[in-house]
Design an enzyme around this catalytic site. Sequence first.
Site: not given
Length: 247
Positions: A94, A105-107
């Site tokens: 996400k 942007i990361c998990k």
Amino acid sequence: MEGESEKQPLLGNQSSAQAGATPSAPSVVTTSSIGPDEVPPAYQQNQQEQHSVIVTCRVCHALIDISWKKEQHVVKCSNCHEATPIRNAPPGKKYVRCPCNCLLICKSSSQRVACPRPDCKRIINLAPSPVTPPLLTMPGMRRVACGHCLDTFLFDTLKNNLARCPHCRKVSSVGADFCRKRASLLFLGGLIFLAIGIGVTYGTMSYAKDHSGMFIAYVSLFLISLLLFGNTLYYSTLKVSRIEGTI
């Protein structure tokens, strides 16, 4: 914080402070995991150039031509040098926008991330969305991970049919039981029609010499059997989507 804070700028670190500024102590801010500003903007067709595709920068609202960049996930604005997403985040990821305008942007499961910019270093707490979809109250509604693109979507498992992913538009089976049972029934039906076709052909061969219409019956029985075997192969090789549970 669970483990180490995730930090991954999409287009490199872009410092917004003037040269020679002294880095301040890290601060903690709370924001939503993905706000409405981080949804990829709609494409706009340029009236002057037929093949030009334009999006609006989410930071300075300048126009960005992405005619040759539509396959990328984000683009860099030439005016403010910040990143703007033009496609949905990769599966399981996400977008997060730091108050300093750095796009990260990361998990999808991350609850806290750290801004990598040396003049910011904020710790961003991702507040969960308070909105609960009304479909979750329906019996049989489950969250499913697509077997093709691995993205998640809601599916009513009581329908007992194939699911079409709203993201990649490909068809898959929700759970392996449906495909296994359907393939077994189709294979059994193919064997039955094949046996009937062989039996009818063998028993009426002498009669068919004077009645050519019997050959139509032979062909029809074998075609039905072939069609059933073909569907058996289709369901046997169909991708299976995994049920992740209720949400």
